[in-house]
Scaffold this motif. Sequence first.
Motif, short mmCIF file in Angstrom:
data_model
loop_
_atom_site.label_atom_id
_atom_site.label_comp_id
_atom_site.label_asym_id
_atom_site.label_seq_id
_atom_site.Cartn_x
_atom_site.Cartn_y
_atom_site.Cartn_z
N GLU A 133 -22.37 34.96 -3.18
CA GLU A 133 -21.40 34.15 -3.93
C GLU A 133 -21.59 32.69 -3.54
OE1 GLU A 133 -18.92 33.19 -6.65
OE2 GLU A 133 -18.99 35.34 -6.21
N PRO A 134 -22.23 31.88 -4.40
CA PRO A 134 -22.45 30.48 -4.03
C PRO A 134 -21.16 29.67 -4.11
CG PRO A 134 -23.25 30.89 -6.25
CD PRO A 134 -22.80 32.21 -5.71
N ARG A 135 -20.96 28.81 -3.13
CA ARG A 135 -19.85 27.87 -3.10
C ARG A 135 -20.37 26.48 -3.48
NH1 ARG A 135 -15.92 31.35 -3.93
NH2 ARG A 135 -15.58 32.82 -2.21
N PRO A 136 -19.51 25.47 -3.53
CA PRO A 136 -19.93 24.17 -4.09
C PRO A 136 -21.25 23.61 -3.57
CG PRO A 136 -17.57 24.16 -3.77
CD PRO A 136 -18.06 25.46 -3.21
N LEU A 137 -21.49 23.65 -2.26
CA LEU A 137 -22.72 23.04 -1.73
C LEU A 137 -23.96 23.78 -2.21
CD1 LEU A 137 -21.62 22.14 1.91
CD2 LEU A 137 -21.58 20.72 -0.14
N MET A 138 -23.91 25.10 -2.22
CA MET A 138 -25.06 25.86 -2.71
C MET A 138 -25.21 25.72 -4.22
SD MET A 138 -26.21 29.83 -2.16
CE MET A 138 -26.77 29.50 -0.50
N LYS A 139 -24.10 25.68 -4.94
CA LYS A 139 -24.18 25.47 -6.38
C LYS A 139 -24.91 24.18 -6.70
CE LYS A 139 -20.02 28.03 -7.79
NZ LYS A 139 -18.65 27.90 -8.35
N ALA A 140 -24.63 23.14 -5.92
CA ALA A 140 -25.30 21.85 -6.14
C ALA A 140 -26.79 21.96 -5.86
CB ALA A 140 -24.67 20.79 -5.24
N LYS A 142 -28.62 24.59 -6.22
CA LYS A 142 -29.26 25.47 -7.20
C LYS A 142 -29.26 24.90 -8.63
CE LYS A 142 -28.27 29.91 -6.81
NZ LYS A 142 -29.58 30.52 -6.55
N GLU A 143 -28.60 23.77 -8.85
CA GLU A 143 -28.56 23.20 -10.20
C GLU A 143 -29.96 22.82 -10.67
OE1 GLU A 143 -26.61 22.52 -12.76
OE2 GLU A 143 -24.81 23.47 -11.94
N GLU A 144 -30.38 23.40 -11.79
CA GLU A 144 -31.74 23.19 -12.29
C GLU A 144 -32.03 21.73 -12.63
OE1 GLU A 144 -34.22 25.27 -12.71
OE2 GLU A 144 -33.33 27.26 -12.41
N ASP A 145 -31.07 21.06 -13.25
CA ASP A 145 -31.29 19.69 -13.74
C ASP A 145 -30.56 18.64 -12.93
OD1 ASP A 145 -32.87 20.65 -15.91
OD2 ASP A 145 -31.04 21.22 -16.96
N GLY A 146 -30.13 19.00 -11.72
CA GLY A 146 -29.43 18.04 -10.88
C GLY A 146 -27.94 17.98 -11.18
N GLN A 173 -31.40 21.45 1.46
CA GLN A 173 -31.70 22.87 1.49
C GLN A 173 -30.61 23.59 2.28
OE1 GLN A 173 -35.51 22.87 3.53
NE2 GLN A 173 -34.55 23.24 5.51
N VAL A 174 -30.54 24.91 2.07
CA VAL A 174 -29.58 25.75 2.77
C VAL A 174 -30.34 26.90 3.41
CG1 VAL A 174 -27.65 27.35 2.50
CG2 VAL A 174 -27.64 25.20 1.26
N ILE A 182 -33.24 28.16 1.03
CA ILE A 182 -33.16 27.87 -0.41
C ILE A 182 -33.20 26.36 -0.57
CG2 ILE A 182 -31.76 28.05 -2.50
CD1 ILE A 182 -30.61 30.62 -1.42
N GLU A 183 -34.23 25.86 -1.22
CA GLU A 183 -34.40 24.42 -1.40
C GLU A 183 -33.85 23.97 -2.74
OE1 GLU A 183 -38.53 23.62 -0.90
OE2 GLU A 183 -38.52 24.06 1.26
N ALA A 184 -33.47 22.72 -2.80
CA ALA A 184 -32.92 22.16 -4.04
C ALA A 184 -33.98 22.13 -5.13
CB ALA A 184 -32.39 20.75 -3.78
#
Length: 310
Positions: A133-140, A142-146, A173-174, A182-184
Amino acid sequence: MGDTEKLAESVSSLQAAFEAHRYICSEEIATAVFLAYQLRKPILIEGPPGVGKTELAKTAAEMFALPLIRLQCYEGLDESKAIYEWKYGKQLLYTQVLKEALGEVLGDAKGFRESVEQLHKFGDIFFSEEFLEPRPLMKAIKEEDGCILLIDEIDKADHEFESLLLEILSDYQVSIPELGTIEAKQIPLVFLTSNNTRELSEALKRRCLYLHVDYPDMEREKEIVLTKVPDITENLADQVARVVRSIRQIELKKHPSVSETLDWAKTLVLLGVEKIDEQTAASTINILLKYQSDINKALKELATADGVTP
């Protein structure tokens, strides 16, 4: 060059873009955002509450047409609320389903061994992104287009949480023990805000560009009021800015923020006020000030303040 790159090709173009989106910013603010965009470094914005720190990030998201991902900080915030957590309920459900599916072959030794092997294989699946379950920092990340990542009021979080941020703010990265790193996909533009309620760590500050946003001067605050408050006259906006400046020069528990200035200006327009006199100030000053002791001090000073007529 795309539209986004054109917006950030210079400090002046960025400042003009902010003003086109009704955010009146100084050259210093525009320069800080320009450098943050070009260098892909986080920007730490400190200053008193209500001077437009959070609004700066929101306007940047609107201006660059990027999603805004916001993490509101508070005491006790940890990685399960900020970065990620495992979907334990889903893992438990799948475990039960697997147990039932394998139950039929548990009767003989060979079937038991095969079942255990299968269980180990499924164990890897349980700790996959399927159950994350991604939270805000991981969601950011994982965003494909920034995106625009707003870490709001970082000074309210604990020192331990700052340590969790260091990897994200330096390497974007996380690290997850069960999965790896997991890298941005696209480096987010990161805004951190602080109201200076505590000193932030040197390690955090070292990773960020720094910007201090203070109360605007009288002319800039007047410009903000004219931009943000529909139907207000220039004369009334000037009076509002003068009165607020006078109040901020008094020693108070809490000085009026820019957002409270705007609320007061909207109130005066709603009431049809054209000139701020002592009676008008007395009946509406609670929009600006939220402590009775501050109100009493301010009313006493406003009796002779510039911009208020007797």
